[in-house]
Write a protein that holds these residues in place. Structure first.
Motif, PDB file in Angstrom:
ATOM      1  N   ALA A  26       0.821  -1.217   0.000  1.00 37.04           N
ATOM      2  CA  ALA A  26       0.000   0.000   0.000  1.00 37.04           C
ATOM      3  C   ALA A  26       0.851   1.260   0.000  1.00 37.04           C
ATOM      4  N   SER A  27       1.967   1.220   0.723  1.00 37.34           N
ATOM      5  CA  SER A  27       2.787   2.423   0.864  1.00 37.34           C
ATOM      6  C   SER A  27       3.424   2.872  -0.444  1.00 37.34           C
ATOM      7  N   LEU A  28       3.507   1.987  -1.408  1.00 40.24           N
ATOM      8  CA  LEU A  28       4.051   2.383  -2.707  1.00 40.24           C
ATOM      9  C   LEU A  28       3.137   3.409  -3.376  1.00 40.24           C
ATOM     10  N   ILE A  29       1.855   3.401  -3.019  1.00 40.99           N
ATOM     11  CA  ILE A  29       0.905   4.394  -3.532  1.00 40.99           C
ATOM     12  C   ILE A  29       0.695   5.517  -2.531  1.00 40.99           C
ATOM     13  N   SER A  30       0.477   5.156  -1.270  1.00 37.99           N
ATOM     14  CA  SER A  30       0.087   6.164  -0.277  1.00 37.99           C
ATOM     15  C   SER A  30       1.221   7.116   0.082  1.00 37.99           C
ATOM     16  N   TYR A  31       2.429   6.609   0.249  1.00 39.59           N
ATOM     17  CA  TYR A  31       3.538   7.473   0.655  1.00 39.59           C
ATOM     18  C   TYR A  31       3.866   8.525  -0.409  1.00 39.59           C
ATOM     19  N   PRO A  32       4.035   8.146  -1.693  1.00 38.04           N
ATOM     20  CA  PRO A  32       4.259   9.184  -2.707  1.00 38.04           C
ATOM     21  C   PRO A  32       3.092  10.165  -2.826  1.00 38.04           C
ATOM     22  N   ALA A  33       1.871   9.677  -2.611  1.00 39.68           N
ATOM     23  CA  ALA A  33       0.708  10.573  -2.690  1.00 39.68           C
ATOM     24  C   ALA A  33       0.777  11.643  -1.613  1.00 39.68           C
ATOM     25  N   LEU A  34       1.210  11.261  -0.419  1.00 39.32           N
ATOM     26  CA  LEU A  34       1.340  12.236   0.668  1.00 39.32           C
ATOM     27  C   LEU A  34       2.472  13.222   0.393  1.00 39.32           C
ATOM     28  N   LEU A  35       3.545  12.732  -0.200  1.00 47.89           N
ATOM     29  CA  LEU A  35       4.625  13.640  -0.597  1.00 47.89           C
ATOM     30  C   LEU A  35       4.117  14.631  -1.647  1.00 47.89           C
ATOM     31  N   ALA A  36       3.339  14.116  -2.612  1.00 49.08           N
ATOM     32  CA  ALA A  36       2.799  14.976  -3.666  1.00 49.08           C
ATOM     33  C   ALA A  36       1.823  16.004  -3.092  1.00 49.08           C
ATOM     34  N   ALA A  37       1.181  15.663  -1.976  1.00 42.29           N
ATOM     35  CA  ALA A  37       0.250  16.598  -1.329  1.00 42.29           C
ATOM     36  C   ALA A  37       0.974  17.693  -0.556  1.00 42.29           C
ATOM     37  N   GLY A  38       2.311  17.607  -0.500  1.00 43.41           N
ATOM     38  CA  GLY A  38       3.091  18.670   0.124  1.00 43.41           C
ATOM     39  C   GLY A  38       3.685  18.354   1.472  1.00 43.41           C
ATOM     40  N   LEU A  39       3.531  17.108   1.959  1.00 38.43           N
ATOM     41  CA  LEU A  39       4.088  16.760   3.265  1.00 38.43           C
ATOM     42  C   LEU A  39       5.586  16.477   3.146  1.00 38.43           C
ATOM     43  N   PRO A  40       6.398  16.897   4.104  1.00 37.52           N
ATOM     44  CA  PRO A  40       7.815  16.525   4.117  1.00 37.52           C
ATOM     45  C   PRO A  40       7.970  15.037   4.421  1.00 37.52           C
ATOM     46  N   PRO A  41       9.135  14.428   4.092  1.00 36.09           N
ATOM     47  CA  PRO A  41       9.284  12.969   4.186  1.00 36.09           C
ATOM     48  C   PRO A  41       8.937  12.350   5.536  1.00 36.09           C
ATOM     49  N   GLY A 235       6.763  -7.152  -4.684  1.00 35.52           N
ATOM     50  CA  GLY A 235       7.727  -7.000  -3.598  1.00 35.52           C
ATOM     51  C   GLY A 235       9.137  -6.810  -4.100  1.00 35.52           C
ATOM     52  N   VAL A 236       9.528  -7.586  -5.111  1.00 38.95           N
ATOM     53  CA  VAL A 236      10.857  -7.420  -5.704  1.00 38.95           C
ATOM     54  C   VAL A 236      10.978  -6.036  -6.340  1.00 38.95           C
ATOM     55  N   GLY A 237       9.920  -5.593  -7.027  1.00 39.18           N
ATOM     56  CA  GLY A 237       9.939  -4.271  -7.631  1.00 39.18           C
ATOM     57  C   GLY A 237      10.086  -3.167  -6.605  1.00 39.18           C
ATOM     58  N   LEU A 238       9.357  -3.312  -5.478  1.00 43.76           N
ATOM     59  CA  LEU A 238       9.461  -2.312  -4.411  1.00 43.76           C
ATOM     60  C   LEU A 238      10.838  -2.317  -3.791  1.00 43.76           C
ATOM     61  N   ALA A 239      11.427  -3.524  -3.606  1.00 44.19           N
ATOM     62  CA  ALA A 239      12.772  -3.617  -3.062  1.00 44.19           C
ATOM     63  C   ALA A 239      13.771  -2.904  -3.970  1.00 44.19           C
ATOM     64  N   ALA A 240      13.625  -3.106  -5.279  1.00 46.38           N
ATOM     65  CA  ALA A 240      14.520  -2.451  -6.225  1.00 46.38           C
ATOM     66  C   ALA A 240      14.335  -0.932  -6.180  1.00 46.38           C
TER      67      ALA A 240
END
Length: 245
Positions: A26-41, A235-240
């Protein structure tokens, strides 16, 4: 946060919840979305952990009866996952991140490969279960979940399918249950001591709950081998991706 941004985060949360339940990333979608919304890392990381609790709540609400047969074991497993989640959150808030983050791609890649090899590993194990390794593995994975979280569902799913003879559908429910416990205790710590962006967390959680609710019926109709291999490849893609960023 504008109304449009709020709505876009809700949509991102839905797809994060659905994809996260099915694949564990899930974080592969949610984390970048939050960054795109303007939140710092750092704020995006802790806000994401708080919001992703909703995925497990939604999926458990739609399929919780399937967990009932485990009875008292659920309490033990929840305790292991909660202890790991607390430890992981404490590590994130109190220690430098660099050393642990180097190991993250390798841990995730190992879990993904074990998913690909799951039929062979179960064949080697025969009918044996692993009553000691299983809860210890849960706790170790929950530490990772409380600390970073990306791909934790892949790790839990790999552990369940390798250490038990559970079907992929029920393993997915157990994976979601363990993930929500680890995330919940970490989220409480972040709520008290971390820079949570509550409006963004609410938007993401609304979508994630809906996505998590839709997850169990989707997995139930998909071929088990397809789900297992797809999760492993993701999972392999996310690891890479994590190794290169």
């Amino acid at each position: 946060m504008t109304v449009l941004t709020f709505l876009l985060v809700v949509v991102a949360g839905f797809f994060a919840g659905l994809v996260g339940y099915v694949t564990g990333i899930a974080s592969l979608i949610s984390y970048p979305a939050l960054l795109a919304a303007g939140l710092p890392p750092v704020a995006a990381n802790v806000t994401n952990t708080v919001a992703m609790v909703a995925v497990g709540v939604g999926s458990t609400a739609n399929s919780g009866a399937a967990l009932a047969k485990d009875g008292r074991k659920l309490v033990l497993w929840a305790a292991c996952s909660a202890a790991g989640g607390i430890a992981g959150a404490a590590l994130l808030l109190l220690t430098p991140a660099d050393a642990f983050e180097i190991a993250v791609p390798f841990l995730l890649a190992a879990a993904s490969v074990s998913l690909l090899l799951q039929p062979k590993l179960r064949e080697l194990a025969g009918d044996r279960e692993f009553p000691r390794l299983y809860p210890l593995g849960m706790m170790a994975i929950a530490v990772y979940g409380g600390y970073f979280g990306a791909g934790v569902g892949v790790m839990f799913l790999a552990l369940i399918l390798v250490c038990t003879s559970e079907h992929i559908w029920r393993a997915s429910i157990l994976k979601s249950y363990l993930t929500v416990v680890a995330n919940l205790v970490a989220a409480i710590g972040f709520a008290l001591f971390g820079p949570v962006h509550w409006l963004a967390a609410a938007a993401m959680a609304i979508g994630a709950f809906a996505g998590g609710w839709c997850g169990p019926p989707v997995v139930k109709v998909l071929p088990p081998t397809v789900v297992r291999v797809a999760v492993a490849i993701c999972g392999v893609g996310l690891a890479a991706y994590l190794a290169l960023t």
